[in-house]
Design a protein around this motif. Structure first.
Motif, PDB file in Angstrom:
ATOM      1  N   ALA A   4     -34.697  78.996 -62.618  1.00  0.00           N
ATOM      2  CA  ALA A   4     -35.188  79.454 -63.869  1.00  0.00           C
ATOM      3  C   ALA A   4     -34.278  79.599 -64.872  1.00  0.00           C
ATOM      4  O   ALA A   4     -34.485  79.086 -66.029  1.00  0.00           O
ATOM      5  N   ARG A   5     -33.118  80.104 -64.365  1.00  0.00           N
ATOM      6  CA  ARG A   5     -32.006  80.435 -65.521  1.00  0.00           C
ATOM      7  C   ARG A   5     -31.407  79.046 -65.846  1.00  0.00           C
ATOM      8  O   ARG A   5     -31.047  79.097 -67.012  1.00  0.00           O
ATOM      9  N   ALA A   6     -31.224  78.219 -65.008  1.00  0.00           N
ATOM     10  CA  ALA A   6     -30.519  77.000 -65.495  1.00  0.00           C
ATOM     11  C   ALA A   6     -31.534  76.012 -66.357  1.00  0.00           C
ATOM     12  O   ALA A   6     -30.930  75.356 -67.379  1.00  0.00           O
ATOM     13  N   LEU A   7     -32.617  76.097 -65.916  1.00  0.00           N
ATOM     14  CA  LEU A   7     -33.610  75.681 -67.050  1.00  0.00           C
ATOM     15  C   LEU A   7     -33.642  76.233 -68.304  1.00  0.00           C
ATOM     16  O   LEU A   7     -33.748  75.397 -69.387  1.00  0.00           O
ATOM     17  N   ALA A   8     -33.433  77.283 -68.369  1.00  0.00           N
ATOM     18  CA  ALA A   8     -33.734  78.327 -69.735  1.00  0.00           C
ATOM     19  C   ALA A   8     -32.563  77.851 -70.557  1.00  0.00           C
ATOM     20  O   ALA A   8     -32.399  77.625 -71.765  1.00  0.00           O
ATOM     21  N   GLU A   9     -31.387  77.897 -69.819  1.00  0.00           N
ATOM     22  CA  GLU A   9     -29.972  77.401 -70.485  1.00  0.00           C
ATOM     23  C   GLU A   9     -30.397  75.946 -71.197  1.00  0.00           C
ATOM     24  O   GLU A   9     -29.736  75.705 -72.243  1.00  0.00           O
ATOM     25  N   GLY A  10     -30.656  75.174 -70.486  1.00  0.00           N
ATOM     26  CA  GLY A  10     -30.816  73.952 -70.991  1.00  0.00           C
ATOM     27  C   GLY A  10     -31.801  73.576 -72.051  1.00  0.00           C
ATOM     28  O   GLY A  10     -31.575  73.037 -73.241  1.00  0.00           O
ATOM     29  N   LEU A  11     -33.048  74.383 -71.779  1.00  0.00           N
ATOM     30  CA  LEU A  11     -33.913  74.328 -72.999  1.00  0.00           C
ATOM     31  C   LEU A  11     -33.388  74.707 -74.290  1.00  0.00           C
ATOM     32  O   LEU A  11     -33.729  74.186 -75.191  1.00  0.00           O
ATOM     33  N   LEU A  12     -32.828  76.036 -74.130  1.00  0.00           N
ATOM     34  CA  LEU A  12     -32.515  76.660 -75.361  1.00  0.00           C
ATOM     35  C   LEU A  12     -31.107  75.825 -75.932  1.00  0.00           C
ATOM     36  O   LEU A  12     -31.001  76.033 -77.217  1.00  0.00           O
ATOM     37  N   ALA A  13     -30.623  75.422 -75.090  1.00  0.00           N
ATOM     38  CA  ALA A  13     -29.088  74.232 -75.620  1.00  0.00           C
ATOM     39  C   ALA A  13     -29.708  73.180 -76.409  1.00  0.00           C
ATOM     40  O   ALA A  13     -29.278  72.653 -77.394  1.00  0.00           O
ATOM     41  N   GLY A  14     -30.935  72.787 -75.959  1.00  0.00           N
ATOM     42  CA  GLY A  14     -31.710  71.512 -76.561  1.00  0.00           C
ATOM     43  C   GLY A  14     -32.654  71.844 -77.573  1.00  0.00           C
ATOM     44  O   GLY A  14     -32.813  71.155 -78.657  1.00  0.00           O
ATOM     45  N   ASN A  15     -33.042  73.153 -77.676  1.00  0.00           N
ATOM     46  CA  ASN A  15     -33.947  73.603 -78.879  1.00  0.00           C
ATOM     47  C   ASN A  15     -33.818  75.287 -78.904  1.00  0.00           C
ATOM     48  O   ASN A  15     -34.679  75.911 -78.258  1.00  0.00           O
TER      49      ASN A  15
END
Length: 382
Positions: free
Chosen positions: A21-32
């Protein structure tokens, strides 16, 4: 603001559910960066169940336990008020074995010590997540730790594990932990096997725990004897109960002696973490696990998450290390789109080693398309 709920299970052998979940969250927020992201890691009743409860605000309680072969282990359970969540895998699971499989002697005794600790602390509603068992003892060890005596012809306590049950002649329930008599127990599992027979716990699961063909015969005899003795002591016959064979028959012992009910592991966890409340106002749910395959369709976490999200009218996408399901199978399960690490890194060893970074990349990709799901749903609702 688009609200994305991240509800993955672990990527076994690589990342915990919280790390996914943490890795996905970091990617999501980096993208938007404008996204609102909520992390709610989940589990299906196996390892990670306590962690999911703790991530949702339950109290983490450390305790000394006994591993499946008698070795001391440090484990934990989750607590909230008079409720507790206990996880078999963390104390007597396969991962706790110090020196290889022990199909005949491995015991669930340590699970009972953790349950006893929770009872002594005032817990009166106890969820037992039973995935990942190392033993085939019908829950006998768990019950011995809670004061039940299992005696041989000389009146001595039988040896640990399924092998010991072959010498049992009587079950004495008089010493059962007093609080266990009034407590409510729930077994969280994702299988429907009975205790005995060709679909029972020995035939289906004991080979995975190292049992040879000869040992399978011995263990089935032990489970048959155990079931008869428990039936004599309790006046119940729960051998054929769906799920009684879960975790080497641990569910049978819990149902017959502790009066436990059996429930889908993922449904139980989703209730424990208040997942349906989290879905209020959500625009997209991202779930997943290491491998999306036919086993996923039999009550594993991603399908349970998708079912709950579907009931709330929220779109679901999944991430996985790999997938072995068709688009139609995934759509039928309520999963609209799937992203896999294998698409980014075909080498499985590299994929496992770099799972977090690959998930961040997938998160960025989801971020770029998240508004598309919102727009599409608004169009469908219109």
């Amino acid at each position: 603001m688009t609200h994305v709920v991240l509800a993955p299970d672990k990527f076994k052998g690589s990342l915990t559910a919280a790390e996914v979940a943490r890795a996905l969250a970091e990617g999501l927020l980096a993208g938007n960066p404008s996204l609102r992201v909520t992390c709610t890691p989940v589990a299906d009743g196996g390892d990670g169940t306590v962690a999911a409860a703790v991530a949702a605000g339950w109290t983490f309680v450390e305790v000394d336990g006994t591993g499946a072969t008698g070795r001391p282990v440090r484990t934990a359970y989750a607590r909230r008020g008079s409720r507790a969540v206990v996880e078999l895998a963390s104390v007597v699971g396969l991962a706790t074995l110090p020196a290889g499989l022990e199909p005949m002697g491995a015991s669930t005794f340590g699970l009972g010590t953790v349950i006893g600790h929770a009872l002594d602390g005032g817990a009166r509603e106890i969820v037992i997540g039973v995935g990942g068992s190392a033993s085939t003892d019908g829950g006998a060890g768990m019950l011995q730790a809670l004061g039940v005596r299992i005696l041989d012809a000389e009146g001595n306590d039988v040896a640990p594990g399924g092998a010991g049950l072959r010498t049992a002649v009587r079950v004495d329930l008089s010493g059962l932990h007093p609080a266990a008599r009034d407590a409510h127990f729930e077994v969280a599992c994702d299988v429907d096997n009975p205790l005995l027979g060709p679909n029972g716990t020995t035939a289906v699961y004991a080979p995975q725990k190292g049992a040879s063909a000869e040992q399978l015969v011995e263990l089935e005899d032990a489970m048959t004897r155990w079931a008869l003795l428990v039936g004599t002591a309790t006046g119940r016959d729960d051998c054929a109960v769906a799920g009684a064979g879960a975790a080497g028959g641990t569910a049978f012992g819990a149902v017959s002696v502790l009066g436990a009910t059996i429930r889908s592991g993922i449904d139980t966890v989703l209730d424990l973490i208040g997942f349906r409340d989290t879905l209020v106002g959500a625009d997209l749910v991202v779930t997943g696990e290491g491998s999306l395959d036919v086993q996923s369709l039999r009550g594993k976490a991603p399908v349970g998450v998708a079912a709950a999200a579907g009931q709330a009218g929220v779109d679901v996408v999944a991430v996985a290390g790999r997938r072995a399901l068709s688009d139609s199978q995934l759509h039928s399960a309520g999963i609209r789109m799937t992203y896999t690490l294998a698409e980014l890194e075909p080498d499985i060893h590299e994929s496992i080693a770099n799972a977090a970074e690959l998930l961040r990349r997938i998160g960025r990709t989801i971020a770029e398309t998240s508004t598309d799901f919102v727009t599409a749903r608004m169009g469908e609702e219109a």
